[in-house]
Enzyme design. Structure first.
Site, PDB file in Angstrom:
ATOM      1  N   ILE A 117       0.826  -1.213   0.000  1.00 34.95           N
ATOM      2  CA  ILE A 117       0.000   0.000   0.000  1.00 34.95           C
ATOM      3  C   ILE A 117       0.861   1.266   0.000  1.00 34.95           C
ATOM      4  O   ILE A 117       0.466   2.287  -0.572  1.00 34.95           O
ATOM      5  CB  ILE A 117      -1.018  -0.007   1.168  1.00 34.95           C
ATOM      6  N   SER A 138      12.069   0.997   6.666  1.00 37.37           N
ATOM      7  CA  SER A 138      11.578  -0.315   6.274  1.00 37.37           C
ATOM      8  C   SER A 138      12.757  -1.267   6.313  1.00 37.37           C
ATOM      9  O   SER A 138      13.877  -0.877   5.964  1.00 37.37           O
ATOM     10  CB  SER A 138      11.000  -0.239   4.851  1.00 37.37           C
ATOM     11  N   ARG A 139      12.500  -2.515   6.723  1.00 37.53           N
ATOM     12  CA  ARG A 139      13.616  -3.460   6.848  1.00 37.53           C
ATOM     13  C   ARG A 139      14.170  -3.825   5.474  1.00 37.53           C
ATOM     14  O   ARG A 139      15.361  -4.037   5.309  1.00 37.53           O
ATOM     15  CB  ARG A 139      13.144  -4.711   7.589  1.00 37.53           C
ATOM     16  N   LYS A 186      -5.394   1.786   7.950  1.00 38.05           N
ATOM     17  CA  LYS A 186      -6.492   1.023   8.536  1.00 38.05           C
ATOM     18  C   LYS A 186      -6.129  -0.462   8.546  1.00 38.05           C
ATOM     19  O   LYS A 186      -5.345  -0.875   7.696  1.00 38.05           O
ATOM     20  CB  LYS A 186      -7.810   1.248   7.789  1.00 38.05           C
ATOM     21  N   ASP A 230     -10.115  -7.558   7.011  1.00 40.24           N
ATOM     22  CA  ASP A 230      -9.188  -6.528   6.504  1.00 40.24           C
ATOM     23  C   ASP A 230      -9.878  -5.713   5.396  1.00 40.24           C
ATOM     24  O   ASP A 230      -9.921  -4.488   5.491  1.00 40.24           O
ATOM     25  CB  ASP A 230      -7.875  -7.160   6.024  1.00 40.24           C
TER      26      ASP A 230
HETATM   27  P1  NAP Z   1       2.515  -5.495   3.303  1.00 40.99           P
HETATM   28  O1  NAP Z   1       2.940  -5.065   1.937  1.00 40.99           O
HETATM   29  O2  NAP Z   1       2.480  -6.954   3.586  1.00 40.99           O
HETATM   30  O3  NAP Z   1       3.363  -4.817   4.463  1.00 40.99           O
HETATM   31  C1  NAP Z   1       3.880  -3.513   4.386  1.00 40.99           C
HETATM   32  C2  NAP Z   1       5.327  -3.520   4.867  1.00 40.99           C
HETATM   33  O4  NAP Z   1       5.357  -3.570   6.288  1.00 40.99           O
HETATM   34  C3  NAP Z   1       6.117  -4.726   4.429  1.00 40.99           C
HETATM   35  O5  NAP Z   1       6.589  -4.569   3.125  1.00 40.99           O
HETATM   36  C4  NAP Z   1       7.235  -4.784   5.466  1.00 40.99           C
HETATM   37  O6  NAP Z   1       8.315  -3.978   5.013  1.00 40.99           O
HETATM   38  C5  NAP Z   1       6.610  -4.150   6.693  1.00 40.99           C
HETATM   39  N1  NAP Z   1       6.334  -5.198   7.693  1.00 40.99           N
HETATM   40  C6  NAP Z   1       5.582  -6.302   7.520  1.00 40.99           C
HETATM   41  N2  NAP Z   1       5.557  -7.028   8.655  1.00 40.99           N
HETATM   42  C7  NAP Z   1       6.333  -6.369   9.541  1.00 40.99           C
HETATM   43  C8  NAP Z   1       6.739  -6.618  10.885  1.00 40.99           C
HETATM   44  N3  NAP Z   1       6.304  -7.705  11.530  1.00 40.99           N
HETATM   45  N4  NAP Z   1       7.529  -5.729  11.481  1.00 40.99           N
HETATM   46  C9  NAP Z   1       7.962  -4.624  10.836  1.00 40.99           C
HETATM   47  N5  NAP Z   1       7.638  -4.350   9.556  1.00 40.99           N
HETATM   48  C10 NAP Z   1       6.826  -5.202   8.921  1.00 40.99           C
HETATM   49  O7  NAP Z   1       1.054  -4.929   3.629  1.00 40.99           O
HETATM   50  P2  NAP Z   1       0.143  -3.874   2.847  1.00 40.99           P
HETATM   51  O8  NAP Z   1      -0.718  -4.571   1.885  1.00 40.99           O
HETATM   52  O9  NAP Z   1       0.955  -2.734   2.372  1.00 40.99           O
HETATM   53  O10 NAP Z   1      -0.819  -3.441   4.049  1.00 40.99           O
HETATM   54  C11 NAP Z   1      -0.357  -2.662   5.112  1.00 40.99           C
HETATM   55  C12 NAP Z   1      -1.551  -1.994   5.756  1.00 40.99           C
HETATM   56  O11 NAP Z   1      -2.230  -1.232   4.768  1.00 40.99           O
HETATM   57  C13 NAP Z   1      -2.587  -2.977   6.321  1.00 40.99           C
HETATM   58  O12 NAP Z   1      -3.104  -2.519   7.545  1.00 40.99           O
HETATM   59  C14 NAP Z   1      -3.662  -3.019   5.252  1.00 40.99           C
HETATM   60  O13 NAP Z   1      -4.955  -3.283   5.795  1.00 40.99           O
HETATM   61  C15 NAP Z   1      -3.599  -1.604   4.715  1.00 40.99           C
HETATM   62  N6  NAP Z   1      -4.085  -1.491   3.339  1.00 40.99           N
HETATM   63  C16 NAP Z   1      -3.683  -2.381   2.378  1.00 40.99           C
HETATM   64  C17 NAP Z   1      -4.208  -2.320   1.093  1.00 40.99           C
HETATM   65  C18 NAP Z   1      -3.786  -3.284  -0.010  1.00 40.99           C
HETATM   66  O14 NAP Z   1      -4.330  -3.211  -1.116  1.00 40.99           O
HETATM   67  N7  NAP Z   1      -2.846  -4.188   0.205  1.00 40.99           N
HETATM   68  C19 NAP Z   1      -5.153  -1.339   0.794  1.00 40.99           C
HETATM   69  C20 NAP Z   1      -5.502  -0.401   1.774  1.00 40.99           C
HETATM   70  C21 NAP Z   1      -4.970  -0.506   3.044  1.00 40.99           C
HETATM   71  P3  NAP Z   1       9.837  -4.396   5.337  1.00 40.99           P
HETATM   72  O15 NAP Z   1       9.954  -5.865   5.167  1.00 40.99           O
HETATM   73  O16 NAP Z   1      10.629  -3.592   4.343  1.00 40.99           O
HETATM   74  O17 NAP Z   1      10.055  -3.941   6.764  1.00 40.99           O
END
Ligand code: NAP
Length: 303
Positions: free
Chosen positions: A11, A33-34, A87, A165
């Site tokens: 996101i 970010s890691r 969110k 979610d």
């Molecule tokens: P994601 O790509 O899986 O995670 C975002 C980043 O967070 C990862 O690339 C990772 O970056 C870091 N991360 C993950 N687990 C972690 C941990 N345990 N500790 C520290 N850093 C961690 O998820 P996303 O889809 O972007 O979603 C993130 C949030 O946005 C959620 O709450 C989701 O509901 C919301 N959201 C998502 C979407 C969608 O379409 N996916 C849409 C609207 C809102 P590093 O490995 O580089 O640290």
């Protein structure tokens, strides 16, 4: 104003980076970010190092999944930074209450964003319903988890919320547009045999309101809300982006590109005014569904 983006994943790259780049209010000054980074922007792998190194960056926007997010939010507020939360705002309600208290004590802004509330047709739908009596409402939120969360194991781990979610996006719209509050009375949750969170949920609320969330829909995706009133039927389609009254299009456009720019514009207003905006109503319904819901095991799920 300078903002740091934390958790450079799906996101952050899909929506936050373009929204900040297009904003007259914000300058993306660092990322934390890691593994992830944004070309041309200073990147940190460790949050404490970032907080110590860049004290002049007054705002952090946290795009991590909900479970790890609290520690980052707490550290940011303790370091005097304003905080914007993706969110759902946390993994539990109590941890968000703790963040609210911390922000209030320190005079900092805490913004729990609900991007779907910024969809094009949500405000017109709310305005149309404001003087109506709602006789029933139904949400149909059916999408393909493999398409929207490719390989994201955290959504099926405890704290990842599973189908809530996306479902919480529908609830964020419903709680925004309905003129009266509602409460959950019944829920059925379907858990894949190998997962810790549900892949489908059917919810019943007070006032003849119901919801059907499912993460197994391939082909066309459905993000619709129907509200019946004695004065006519309202349909919000495409995740709150298109409004129809009695089948005739009234407002909106079929794109989500306005949601994140609107969130960053709102954050700019909040920071300037030193206000917070934290509405936990959508998350209360999810927590209630997890408390009240009948659980049924279904087929194992694999990405
Ligand atoms: P994601 O790509 O899986 O995670 C975002 C980043 O967070 C990862 O690339 C990772 O970056 C870091 N991360 C993950 N687990 C972690 C941990 N345990 N500790 C520290 N850093 C961690 O998820 P996303 O889809 O972007 O979603 C993130 C949030 O946005 C959620 O709450 C989701 O509901 C919301 N959201 C998502 C979407 C969608 O379409 N996916 C849409 C609207 C809102 P590093 O490995 O580089 O640290």
């Amino acid at each position: 104003m300078k903002v740091a983006l934390v958790g450079i994943g799906k996101i952050a790259l899909d929506q936050h980076v373009p929204a900040i780049a297009a904003s007259p209010d914000w300058d993306l000054a660092a990322t934390v970010s890691r593994n992830g980074a944004v070309a041309g922007v200073e990147s940190f792998q460790d949050f404490a190092t970032f907080l110590a190194a860049r004290p002049e960056i007054g705002v952090v926007s946290l795009c991590l999944p909900p479970l790890p997010r609290f520690d980052y939010a707490e550290a940011a507020l303790k370091a005097g930074r304003h905080v914007m939360l993706e969110k759902p705002p946390g993994a539990t309600l109590a941890e968000v209450h703790a963040l609210q208290t911390l922000a209030a004590e320190r005079g900092l802004t805490l913004y729990a964003t609900w991007h779907s509330r910024m969809a094009h047709a949500v405000a017109p739908a709310k305005a149309w319903l404001a003087d109506k009596t709602v006789t029933s409402a139904h949400i149909t939120w059916r999408e393909d988890v493999r398409k929207w969360h490719p390989g994201q194991d955290w959504v099926f781990k405890a704290g990842g919320m599973g189908v809530f979610d996306p479902g919480i996006n529908a609830l964020s719209i419903l709680t925004e547009i309905l003129p009266a509050p509602l409460h959950l009375t019944k829920a059925h949750l379907e858990f894949p045999a190998n997962c810790e969170t549900p892949i489908a949920a059917q919810l019943t609320f007070s006032g003849q309101v119901s919801a059907d969330f499912d993460w197994r829909q391939t082909g066309p995706q459905t993000w619709d809300i129907t509200v019946d009133t004695p004065q006519g039927k309202l349909d919000l389609r495409m995740g709150g982006n298109v409004l129809e009254i009695d089948g005739t299009a009234r407002a909106g456009q079929n794109t989500i590109m306005g949601e994140y720019p609107a969130l960053y514009a709102r954050m700019a207003e909040l920071v300037k005014a030193r206000h917070s905006d934290v509405d936990l109503a959508p998350m209360v319904h999810v927590a209630d569904a997890m408390t009240l819901g009948l659980r049924r095991q279904t087929d194992p799920f694999h990405f």
